[in-house]
Scaffold this active site. Structure first.
Site, PDB file in Angstrom:
ATOM      1  N   ASP A 227     -22.700  61.865  18.855  1.00  0.00           N
ATOM      2  CA  ASP A 227     -23.825  60.930  18.810  1.00  0.00           C
ATOM      3  C   ASP A 227     -23.864  60.158  20.120  1.00  0.00           C
ATOM      4  O   ASP A 227     -22.856  60.004  20.817  1.00  0.00           O
ATOM      5  CB  ASP A 227     -23.717  59.991  17.612  1.00  0.00           C
TER       6      ASP A 227
ATOM      7  N   GLU B 275     -20.228  57.301  16.138  1.00  0.00           N
ATOM      8  CA  GLU B 275     -19.332  56.365  16.830  1.00  0.00           C
ATOM      9  C   GLU B 275     -20.108  55.235  17.486  1.00  0.00           C
ATOM     10  O   GLU B 275     -19.698  54.070  17.437  1.00  0.00           O
ATOM     11  CB  GLU B 275     -18.511  57.123  17.879  1.00  0.00           C
TER      12      GLU B 275
END
Length: 451
Positions: free
Chosen positions: A92, A156
Site C-alpha cells: 500500500d 501500513e
C-alpha cells in the site's frame, strides 16, 4: 562488487526488476477506499502472490485482515534444520497528493536523472522487489540456505493495524528466528544503514465548537467566541517558542546516542528554504529520533477562496504525535488529549478522538544477525561500514512482532533514503541502492545461515 557472483546476478536481473516495479507501481494501491478503489489494492496483492508462486513459494495466501485489507503471505522451504527468516514489505502507498505537482505521473514508473520515479517506488513496492532480487540471486548461486517467509502488508500507511491484529490471532504464522523489515532506508545514498529505533505514533482528531451556527463577523465579531481562533490557540500550545513539542507531562529531553545528523545535511535533505530556521533544541538526531514531535496534519475550516465574513462556530484538526522509544503510545495519547482539553480557551466545547496508534520500537544491535548484516553490507558497499541510525517514522508491526516473538532478531533496512522523498511528490528510488541492498540481503541470508 562485480567480482561477486551474487552481485553479478543481481546486476543482470535489474532490468527485469525495473519492468516489474513499473507493473507494481501502476496499481493505485492506497488503502483508503474512500479515495481509491479497493480493487486497485486487491490487484496489487494478487500480483505479489503470483510473483511468489513463480519463485517456488508454497502456502501462498491472500490474508483478509480485520481492517478490510489483504496481506500477502508465502513460505519458501529451505534445507532441513535451517533457520527461518521473515522478510517484510508493504504494497500500500500514500496518496499522490497533488498529482499536478508531479513532474511525471505518480503511478507510472519513469526513469529520470538516474532515478526511478513513482509513488511507492521506494516506500515500499521497491522493498518487494528487493526481497525478490535477493532470493533470485541466491537461487542462481547455490540455493536459498534458510527457510523464508514473506509477508507483504496492505495497510501500513493507514496505521489501521490489520496485519498486527491478524498476526496476534495467528501467532505461529510469522514466527521466525530473524525478521528483516524492508521498510526503512540508508542515512544517505551509498551509506549502508540499519535502523535500530523507530518512533511510535498516535493520530488524534480534535473538534472545537462554540456557537449554534456561524455568525456575521461585523454584527457579532469581538464578543462571539470564534471556534477557529480557539482551535488555533490549542494547536499553538503544543509548541514552545522555539518550535519544540510541548505536551504537558510528556518528556521531550531525551538524547540520541549514535550516528549524528548535521544541521547542514538536514537542511539539504528536508529542503528547508533559505533563511528559515530549524525548530526545536538539542541535536537534529535528538529532535527526530529520540524526542516527541507533534504535527498538525490538517484543519477543517473555510478555504480562503469563497470565504464569507463569518465567526466560525466549529473547527476540526487532525494531530499526529510521534512517540519516542521508551514512551508508551497509549499513555502519550492520554497526555495529548488531556493537554488539548486543558488548553482550550473560553470554555469552548472540545472533543478528541484517537483514530490510529503505533508503539515505538528499539532493536538489539548486539545480536548475531547484526554482525551477519554488517559483513554483507561491507561487500555490497565496498569501503563503507554499516551504520546504526534511528528513524522518526513508525512501523507499528515491529512492536507486535517483537512481542509475539521475543527471541527473534529484528533488522530494518530499505530504500527510503532522503533523496527518495517518500510521502511527497516525485517520490523516487535509486536503482543503485536497490541493487546494492538486494546484494546485501542475499549475502546476509547466506551469512546468517552459516553462523
Amino acid at each position: 562488487m562485480s567480482s561477486n557472483p551474487v552481485a553479478e546476478t543481481v546486476a543482470s536481473l535489474l532490468p527485469r526488476a525495473q519492468a516489474e516495479l513499473a507493473e507494481l507501481v501502476a496499481f493505485k494501491s492506497v488503502a483508503d477506499f474512500a479515495q481509491f478503489p479497493k480493487s486497485e489494492s486487491e490487484a496489487a496483492a494478487r500480483w505479489i502472490a503470483d510473483a511468489l508462486r513463480a519463485e517456488g513459494f508454497a502456502d501462498v495466501a491472500l490474508l483478509d485482515t480485520p481492517d478490510g485489507t489483504q496481506s500477502v503471505y508465502g513460505y519458501l522451504p529451505g534445507p532441513e534444520g535451517a533457520k527461518t527468516v521473515l522478510l517484510y514489505a508493504h504494497y500500500d502507498v500514500q496518496p499522490p497528493l497533488d498529482e499536478a505537482g508531479w513532474t511525471t505521473p505518480p503511478f507510472e514508473l519513469t526513469e529520470r536523472d538516474g532515478r526511478w520515479y513513482g509513488r511507492g517506488s521506494a516506500d515500499c513496492k521497491g522493498g518487494v522487489l528487493m526481497h525478490l532480487l535477493a532470493l533470485r540471486a541466491l537461487k542462481a548461486n547455490g540455493g536459498v540456505p534458510v527457510h523464508v517467509k514473506v509477508i507483504v502488508e496492505g495497510s501500513e500507511e493507514q496505521g489501521t493495524g490489520g496485519l498486527e491484529r491478524y498476526a496476534e490471532q495467528h501467532p505461529e504464522l510469522l514466527a521466525a528466528d530473524t525478521i528483516v523489515i524492508g521498510d526503512a532506508g540508508n542515512f544517505r545514498v551509498g551509506l549502508p544503514t540499519v535502523t535500530t529505533t523507530l518512533r511510535g505514533m498516535t493520530l488524534v482528531r480534535v473538534a472545537v465548537d462554540t456557537l449554534a451556527g456561524n455568525l456575521h463577523s461585523g454584527q457579532f465579531g469581538g464578543a462571539a467566541p470564534d471556534a477557529l481562533a480557539a482551535l488555533i490557540r490549542v494547536l499553538d500550545s503544543l509548541r514552545a517558542e522555539d518550535g519544540s513539542t510541548t505536551v504537558d507531562g510528556l518528556d521531550a529531553t531525551a538524547a540520541w546516542d549514535g550516528l549524528e545528523y548535521t544541521e547542514e545535511q538536514f537542511r539539504s535533505d528536508a529542503r528547508v528554504l533559505d533563511g528559515v530556521e530549524l525548530i526545536g533544541d538539542g541535536s537534529v538526531a535528538d529532535r527526530i529520533w529520540a524526542r516527541p514531535a507533534v504535527t498538525v496534519l490538517g484543519i477543517d475550516c473555510p478555504p480562503v477562496i469563497g470565504a464569507t465574513p463569518s465567526v466560525q462556530s466549529s473547527a476540526r484538526a487532525l494531530i499526529s504525535l510521534r512517540v519516542p522509544p521508551g514512551v508508551d503510545a497509549a499513555e502519550a495519547t492520554k497526555l495529548l488529549q488531556a493537554h488539548v482539553e486543558a488548553h482550550t480557551p473560553w470554555g469552548a466545547r472540545v472533543t478528541s478522538e484517537q483514530i490510529g496508534q503505533g508503539q515505538p520500537f528499539r532493536a538489539d544491535p548486539s545480536s548475531p544477525a547484526y554482525q551477519a548484516m554488517a559483513d554483507a553490507m561491507a561487500v555490497a558497499y565496498p569501503g563503507e561500514t554499516m551504520q546504526y541510525a534511528g528513524q522518526g517514522g513508525s512501523i507499528p508491526l515491529c512492536n507486535t512482532l517483537a512481542g509475539l516473538y521475543p527471541q527473534a532478531e529484528i533488522l530494518l533496512i530499505g530504500l527510503s533514503e532522503p533523496e527518495a522523498q517518500i510521502h511527497a511528490v516525485d517520490e523516487s528510488v535509486s536503482p543503485e541502492e536497490l541493487e546494492r541492498l538486494s546484494v546485501a540481503e542475499a549475502l546476509f541470508l547466506r551469512n546468517y545461515a552459516a553462523g
